[in-house]
Write an enzyme that holds these catalytic residues in place. Structure first.
Site, PDB file in Angstrom:
ATOM      1  N   LEU A  77     -10.619 -15.785  13.138  1.00  0.00           N
ATOM      2  CA  LEU A  77     -10.122 -14.552  13.752  1.00  0.00           C
ATOM      3  C   LEU A  77      -9.285 -13.785  12.734  1.00  0.00           C
ATOM      4  CD1 LEU A  77     -10.947 -16.470  16.069  1.00  0.00           C
ATOM      5  CD2 LEU A  77      -9.039 -15.588  17.388  1.00  0.00           C
ATOM      6  N   ASP A  78      -9.928 -13.098  11.811  1.00  0.00           N
ATOM      7  CA  ASP A  78      -9.236 -12.432  10.713  1.00  0.00           C
ATOM      8  C   ASP A  78      -9.091 -10.941  10.995  1.00  0.00           C
ATOM      9  OD1 ASP A  78      -7.992 -12.069   8.332  1.00  0.00           O
ATOM     10  OD2 ASP A  78      -9.728 -12.439   7.068  1.00  0.00           O
ATOM     11  N   GLY A  79      -7.875 -10.426  10.806  1.00  0.00           N
ATOM     12  CA  GLY A  79      -7.680  -8.982  10.879  1.00  0.00           C
ATOM     13  C   GLY A  79      -6.810  -8.486  12.022  1.00  0.00           C
TER      14      GLY A  79
END
Length: 290
Positions: A40-42
């Site tokens: 879950l990047d960003g």
């Protein structure tokens, strides 16, 4: 029951559901991944991009997670693994770590209170990782929701918290070493009994001799099983960031440029299409690794 938050006219919701059903009907003509894993990047960049208050990106990311779970359920994906919190994240500012832990506790409590949402999709929730590093309230809440959903079997949600792949490998080695040490002691006792002519003579000549840690033991003692078919990391990053290093030998990596809160159906669909395109190669490679 839909997992979406927010008020939207039911006619549009139903229309979207039937459009997805038609799309899934086409996709399911080919193989569907058993296991999708996500980084879950960003979340923080999304908050900065949209000038949201601190923590706003993580809240938007949670809504995105609910939508992704809906798509996985509708597609027939059995396992979804979420890299929720890394052991390395403890190096961040204390107030930021505390906020994430508080948010995690809030969302777990919310899922327990709205247990029908999880049960509507028959989702079994499991927390995996070095769980002793969790705060006591979060650990208690995690245990509670795992017990509450233990009998659900349609879909399994694995939440990797206080997790790194290196910690997982160390854990698997320690557990396997302990198992094999016990086997060695038992074998030695049996051999001594045979040598002394004990009345409980057991033949050990056909037993496999101890030859150190076995691959099958290591794999059995990893936190995350089965291995993922596709790993999706948002925001365009291609690094694994100490996540599933052991399990991604035969896995497709998909890195859309969308930030995690921006992930949508099109990204999940494209990951499935990509999996289907490479399916024959993946199966051959899987056989080769056996």
């Amino acid at each position: 029951m839909e997992l979406y938050n927010g008020e939207r006219p039911s006619v549009f919701r139903l229309l979207g559901k039937y459009m997805r059903k038609g799309l899934y009907g086409i996709l399911t003509q080919g193989p569907i991944p058993t296991h999708l894993a996500f980084i879950l990047d960003g979340n923080r960049r999304f908050a900065k991009k949209h000038k949201l208050p601190e923590g706003g990106g993580h809240k938007a990311g949670f809504l995105a997670l609910l939508n992704v779970l809906t798509y996985c359920y509708e597609l027939g994906v059995k396992y979804a693994t979420i890299y929720a919190f890394s052991i390395d994240n403890f190096r961040r500012k204390p107030h930021e770590v505390q906020y994430v832990m508080d948010l995690m506790l809030e969302k777990i409590d919310g899922m327990i209170k709205e247990e029908s949402i999880i049960n509507a999709y028959d989702i079994c929730v499991r927390f995996v990782g070095n769980l002793k590093l969790l705060s006591e309230p979060v650990k208690t809440a995690a245990d509670k929701i795992m017990r509450a959903t233990a009998n659900n079997s349609k879909c399994v949600l694995l939440l990797a918290v206080c997790y790194t792949s290196t910690d997982e490998i160390v854990h698997a080695v320690e557990e396997s070493s302990e198992l094999n040490s016990n086997e060695v002691c038992n074998n030695q006792e049996l051999e001594e009994a045979n040598a002394t002519g004990s009345s409980t003579v057991i033949q050990t000549e056909n037993m496999e001799s101890y030859s150190g840690i076995k691959l099958v033991d290591l794999e059995k003692n990893t936190y995350i099983n089965p291995y993922p078919d596709v790993l999706i990391r948002t925001s365009g990053e291609t690094r694994l960031s100490n996540y599933l290093l052991w399990q991604t030998t035969n896995c497709i990596l998909y890195s859309p440029y969308a930030l995690w809160p921006e992930i949508g159906l099109r990204h999940v669909v494209w990951s499935v299409i990509n999996f289907q395109r490479h399916y024959s190669y993946l199966e051959k490679h899987k056989e080769y690794l056996k």
